[in-house]
Design a protein around this motif. Structure first.
Motif, PDB file in Angstrom:
ATOM      1  N   ARG A  14       0.832  -1.205   0.000  1.00 40.71           N
ATOM      2  CA  ARG A  14       0.000   0.000   0.000  1.00 40.71           C
ATOM      3  C   ARG A  14       0.867   1.255   0.000  1.00 40.71           C
ATOM      4  NH1 ARG A  14      -2.294  -0.434   4.735  1.00 40.71           N
ATOM      5  NH2 ARG A  14      -0.967   1.109   5.693  1.00 40.71           N
ATOM      6  N   ARG A  15       1.867   1.298   0.883  1.00 43.26           N
ATOM      7  CA  ARG A  15       2.725   2.483   0.986  1.00 43.26           C
ATOM      8  C   ARG A  15       3.626   2.660  -0.231  1.00 43.26           C
ATOM      9  NH1 ARG A  15       3.110   0.191   5.916  1.00 43.26           N
ATOM     10  NH2 ARG A  15       5.189  -0.643   5.484  1.00 43.26           N
ATOM     11  N   GLN A  16       4.236   1.576  -0.700  1.00 44.55           N
ATOM     12  CA  GLN A  16       5.226   1.667  -1.764  1.00 44.55           C
ATOM     13  C   GLN A  16       4.636   1.734  -3.165  1.00 44.55           C
ATOM     14  OE1 GLN A  16       8.554   1.982  -1.218  1.00 44.55           O
ATOM     15  NE2 GLN A  16       7.994   2.116   0.933  1.00 44.55           N
ATOM     16  N   VAL A  17       3.422   1.229  -3.361  1.00 50.10           N
ATOM     17  CA  VAL A  17       2.825   1.201  -4.703  1.00 50.10           C
ATOM     18  C   VAL A  17       1.562   2.044  -4.774  1.00 50.10           C
ATOM     19  CG1 VAL A  17       1.871  -0.275  -6.515  1.00 50.10           C
ATOM     20  CG2 VAL A  17       3.796  -1.082  -5.161  1.00 50.10           C
ATOM     21  N   LEU A  18       0.560   1.699  -3.980  1.00 49.30           N
ATOM     22  CA  LEU A  18      -0.740   2.350  -4.103  1.00 49.30           C
ATOM     23  C   LEU A  18      -0.736   3.802  -3.649  1.00 49.30           C
ATOM     24  CD1 LEU A  18      -3.050  -0.552  -2.896  1.00 49.30           C
ATOM     25  CD2 LEU A  18      -2.526   0.123  -5.236  1.00 49.30           C
ATOM     26  N   LEU A  26       0.079   8.786 -12.226  1.00 47.99           N
ATOM     27  CA  LEU A  26      -0.652   7.923 -13.153  1.00 47.99           C
ATOM     28  C   LEU A  26      -2.152   8.194 -13.110  1.00 47.99           C
ATOM     29  CD1 LEU A  26      -0.030   5.355 -15.013  1.00 47.99           C
ATOM     30  CD2 LEU A  26      -1.020   4.090 -13.125  1.00 47.99           C
ATOM     31  N   VAL A  27      -2.739   8.250 -11.906  1.00 47.18           N
ATOM     32  CA  VAL A  27      -4.190   8.492 -11.814  1.00 47.18           C
ATOM     33  C   VAL A  27      -4.540   9.922 -12.224  1.00 47.18           C
ATOM     34  CG1 VAL A  27      -5.283   6.827 -10.279  1.00 47.18           C
ATOM     35  CG2 VAL A  27      -3.843   8.523  -9.325  1.00 47.18           C
ATOM     36  N   THR A  28      -3.661  10.876 -11.962  1.00 50.72           N
ATOM     37  CA  THR A  28      -3.904  12.254 -12.384  1.00 50.72           C
ATOM     38  C   THR A  28      -3.908  12.352 -13.905  1.00 50.72           C
ATOM     39  OG1 THR A  28      -2.867  13.093 -10.376  1.00 50.72           O
ATOM     40  CG2 THR A  28      -3.100  14.637 -12.192  1.00 50.72           C
ATOM     41  N   PHE A  44      -5.161  13.453  -4.843  1.00 45.41           N
ATOM     42  CA  PHE A  44      -4.705  13.370  -3.459  1.00 45.41           C
ATOM     43  C   PHE A  44      -4.376  11.932  -3.115  1.00 45.41           C
ATOM     44  CE2 PHE A  44      -9.243  12.762  -3.458  1.00 45.41           C
ATOM     45  CZ  PHE A  44      -9.489  11.787  -2.510  1.00 45.41           C
ATOM     46  N   ILE A  45      -3.649  11.759  -2.036  1.00 45.87           N
ATOM     47  CA  ILE A  45      -3.330  10.423  -1.545  1.00 45.87           C
ATOM     48  C   ILE A  45      -4.234  10.154  -0.351  1.00 45.87           C
ATOM     49  CG2 ILE A  45      -1.577   8.957  -0.503  1.00 45.87           C
ATOM     50  CD1 ILE A  45       0.441  10.239  -2.272  1.00 45.87           C
ATOM     51  N   GLY A  46      -5.112   9.179  -0.501  1.00 44.58           N
ATOM     52  CA  GLY A  46      -6.051   8.817   0.544  1.00 44.58           C
ATOM     53  C   GLY A  46      -5.421   7.862   1.537  1.00 44.58           C
ATOM     54  N   PHE A  47      -6.229   7.368   2.460  1.00 46.66           N
ATOM     55  CA  PHE A  47      -5.711   6.467   3.489  1.00 46.66           C
ATOM     56  C   PHE A  47      -5.322   5.105   2.924  1.00 46.66           C
ATOM     57  CE2 PHE A  47     -10.120   5.258   3.303  1.00 46.66           C
ATOM     58  CZ  PHE A  47     -10.128   3.911   3.578  1.00 46.66           C
ATOM     59  N   ASP A  48      -5.863   4.749   1.748  1.00 48.28           N
ATOM     60  CA  ASP A  48      -5.559   3.444   1.190  1.00 48.28           C
ATOM     61  C   ASP A  48      -4.890   3.480  -0.179  1.00 48.28           C
ATOM     62  OD1 ASP A  48      -7.819   4.417  -0.047  1.00 48.28           O
ATOM     63  OD2 ASP A  48      -8.847   2.492  -0.114  1.00 48.28           O
ATOM     64  N   ARG A  49      -5.026   4.585  -0.938  1.00 48.58           N
ATOM     65  CA  ARG A  49      -4.423   4.653  -2.272  1.00 48.58           C
ATOM     66  C   ARG A  49      -4.461   6.077  -2.803  1.00 48.58           C
ATOM     67  NH1 ARG A  49      -9.368   1.528  -3.408  1.00 48.58           N
ATOM     68  NH2 ARG A  49     -10.932   3.059  -3.966  1.00 48.58           N
ATOM     69  N   ALA A  50      -3.783   6.301  -3.927  1.00 49.24           N
ATOM     70  CA  ALA A  50      -3.811   7.597  -4.605  1.00 49.24           C
ATOM     71  C   ALA A  50      -5.121   7.711  -5.373  1.00 49.24           C
ATOM     72  CB  ALA A  50      -2.632   7.717  -5.553  1.00 49.24           C
TER      73      ALA A  50
END
Length: 63
Positions: A14-18, A26-28, A44-50
């Motif tokens: 989660r920290r290193q990839v998502l 990528l998502v932007t 933005f970067i949420g609690f679980d992913r970008a």
């Protein structure tokens, strides 16, 4: 033959990839390709992913 066991470290993934800066980029870029001039993007970067949210340009959501 021996069996290979693989255990995924979900927190590290989660920290290193998502939640990485690369994933945010990528998502932007994907959100920009899906939107037009009458919309704006909030990445933005949420609690679980970008994440990147596409908003219409309105009085409630100005660009």
């Amino acid at each position: 033959m021996s069996e290979v066991k693989f255990e995924l470290d979900k927190g590290a993934f989660r920290r290193q990839v998502l939640q990485s800066q690369g994933m945010l980029t990528l998502v932007t870029n994907k959100a920009q390709s899906m939107s037009d001039s009458s919309h704006h993007i909030k990445p933005f970067i949420g609690f679980d992913r970008a994440k990147a949210v596409i908003y219409p340009n309105t009085k409630e959501n100005p660009s």
